[in-house]
Design a protein around this motif. Sequence first.
Motif, mmCIF file in Angstrom:
data_model
loop_
_atom_site.group_PDB
_atom_site.id
_atom_site.type_symbol
_atom_site.label_atom_id
_atom_site.label_comp_id
_atom_site.label_asym_id
_atom_site.label_seq_id
_atom_site.Cartn_x
_atom_site.Cartn_y
_atom_site.Cartn_z
ATOM 1 N N GLU A 39 0.826 -1.288 -0.083
ATOM 2 C CA GLU A 39 -0.110 0.037 -0.099
ATOM 3 C C GLU A 39 0.840 1.255 0.011
ATOM 4 N N VAL A 40 0.602 2.335 -1.047
ATOM 5 C CA VAL A 40 1.358 3.423 -0.914
ATOM 6 C C VAL A 40 0.644 4.470 0.183
ATOM 7 N N VAL A 41 1.306 4.591 1.124
ATOM 8 C CA VAL A 41 0.508 5.467 2.248
ATOM 9 C C VAL A 41 0.659 6.865 1.789
ATOM 10 N N ALA A 42 1.890 7.274 1.420
ATOM 11 C CA ALA A 42 2.110 8.748 1.207
ATOM 12 C C ALA A 42 3.288 8.804 -0.143
ATOM 13 N N GLN A 43 2.975 9.886 -0.665
ATOM 14 C CA GLN A 43 3.889 10.220 -1.776
ATOM 15 C C GLN A 43 4.138 11.774 -1.889
ATOM 16 N N SER A 44 5.428 12.141 -1.914
ATOM 17 C CA SER A 44 5.448 13.597 -2.182
ATOM 18 C C SER A 44 6.978 13.859 -2.461
ATOM 19 N N GLY A 45 7.104 14.763 -3.577
ATOM 20 C CA GLY A 45 8.654 15.086 -3.899
ATOM 21 C C GLY A 45 9.454 14.007 -4.336
ATOM 22 N N GLY A 46 8.927 13.130 -4.918
ATOM 23 C CA GLY A 46 9.998 12.031 -5.643
ATOM 24 C C GLY A 46 9.967 11.013 -4.368
ATOM 25 N N VAL A 47 9.410 11.058 -3.411
ATOM 26 C CA VAL A 47 9.484 10.017 -2.270
ATOM 27 C C VAL A 47 8.215 9.590 -2.193
ATOM 28 N N GLN B 130 -0.129 -6.355 6.562
ATOM 29 C CA GLN B 130 -0.180 -6.558 8.003
ATOM 30 C C GLN B 130 0.634 -5.614 8.726
ATOM 31 N N GLU B 131 1.071 -4.527 8.295
ATOM 32 C CA GLU B 131 1.870 -3.550 8.936
ATOM 33 C C GLU B 131 1.026 -2.260 9.212
ATOM 34 N N LEU B 132 0.745 -2.077 10.683
ATOM 35 C CA LEU B 132 -0.265 -0.988 11.102
ATOM 36 C C LEU B 132 0.372 0.298 11.229
ATOM 37 N N VAL B 133 1.763 0.311 11.137
ATOM 38 C CA VAL B 133 2.635 1.394 11.210
ATOM 39 C C VAL B 133 2.700 2.293 9.869
ATOM 40 N N HIS B 134 3.087 3.429 9.787
ATOM 41 C CA HIS B 134 3.199 4.386 8.440
ATOM 42 C C HIS B 134 3.761 3.521 7.500
ATOM 43 N N HIS B 135 4.928 3.195 7.534
ATOM 44 C CA HIS B 135 5.534 2.491 6.476
ATOM 45 C C HIS B 135 6.826 1.622 6.797
ATOM 46 N N ARG C 23 0.031 5.743 12.768
ATOM 47 C CA ARG C 23 -0.642 4.503 12.295
ATOM 48 C C ARG C 23 -1.932 4.995 11.498
ATOM 49 N N PRO C 24 -1.712 5.276 10.181
ATOM 50 C CA PRO C 24 -3.037 5.985 9.523
ATOM 51 C C PRO C 24 -3.774 4.450 8.995
ATOM 52 N N LEU C 25 -4.852 5.029 8.956
ATOM 53 C CA LEU C 25 -5.894 4.066 8.372
ATOM 54 C C LEU C 25 -5.642 3.998 6.715
ATOM 55 N N ALA C 26 -5.939 2.923 6.114
ATOM 56 C CA ALA C 26 -5.846 2.835 4.760
ATOM 57 C C ALA C 26 -7.045 3.477 4.347
ATOM 58 N N GLU C 27 -7.177 4.119 2.999
ATOM 59 C CA GLU C 27 -8.131 4.676 2.440
ATOM 60 C C GLU C 27 -9.228 3.279 2.322
ATOM 61 N N GLU C 28 -10.566 4.080 2.392
ATOM 62 C CA GLU C 28 -11.851 3.327 2.440
ATOM 63 C C GLU C 28 -11.822 2.030 1.640
ATOM 64 N N SER C 29 -11.250 2.018 0.391
ATOM 65 C CA SER C 29 -11.560 1.090 -0.515
ATOM 66 C C SER C 29 -10.324 -0.178 -0.534
#
Length: 332
Positions: free
Chosen positions: A39-47, A54-59, A132-138
Amino acid sequence: MPESAYDPGPQVAYAGSINLGTPDLERSLWFFRDVLGMEVVAQSGGVAYLRGYQELVHHSLVLTQQDEARVNSYGFRVKRKQDVELFHKQFESEGVQSVELAAGDEIGRGEAVRFLVPGSEHPFEFYYDIERPLAEESLRSKLPSNSSRRRGLGVRRLDHINLQTSAGTVNEAENWLRSSLGFRRREFAMLPQAPDVILASWLSVTPQVHDLAIGVSADDEPGRFHHVAFNVENFHDVLRAADEIRDLDIAYGHGPGKHGIGQAMYLYVHDPGSGHRIELYSGGYHIFDPDWAALEWKLPELEFGQTWYGDVLDVGPGGQFLSTSPSAGLTK
């Protein structure tokens, strides 16, 4: 002594993340997101920041667009918030140069300390706080222990990291990892032609046989990266991955097979955006004995340690399995 008065000092909890530099971020994203199912949790500035289902932490994986395919950092979570600062003070007292990283240096992560492992010169980062972000609803799963639904080839989590360094520095680095960071040697082998030099050592701070392995690099250089392993649920998942990856434009490494060391099934492939070696890893045994005695592998049985059955790893002269990637220095 009252239990409340006991302080074990700073401790490493587990191997938490890796930051891979890639010359082709979009191709690497396709591999980890669409093929492996992360799952791609975040993306910004080429990162880009990714995690297994099964990983509840951010990345656990950071992909950084850059010219050179190198590893920018190896991240380890510590057991308590104060352990970040306590490790920093310990490194200062040992003469190990380190730098403080502000919260947000990696998105979703708190303050950290960065340093080079004495001898091997691998850039480690220690941290505790992580969102520990939630994944998007889908993408959400009905299982609260899963951060998202299982997709693609079903990568669950980061399993372990394999590092290499020069023959002249491997003993120093392996000893420091054990004596200063608390890693426990689980299985090991010595160089047959130099029996006082470590060929490879499998180390852990968890019941796994290894959260971290370190050995001698084929080019006899420090700071080398061999592979990062991502855990999949079962042996069938490894076989499915081998079958499906054959149909894709991905460099097929070695396997499927089973290691004697650790007793897990493996498949090695290469990220098509960077060329970094990636292991899909399933099974293995766990260690619960507090008095575990490290197991030594010697010739001729050592060949069974590398491959118990399946595709034999080409570890002889010129073998592709011995190729490595470079690591960054104290600054990324």
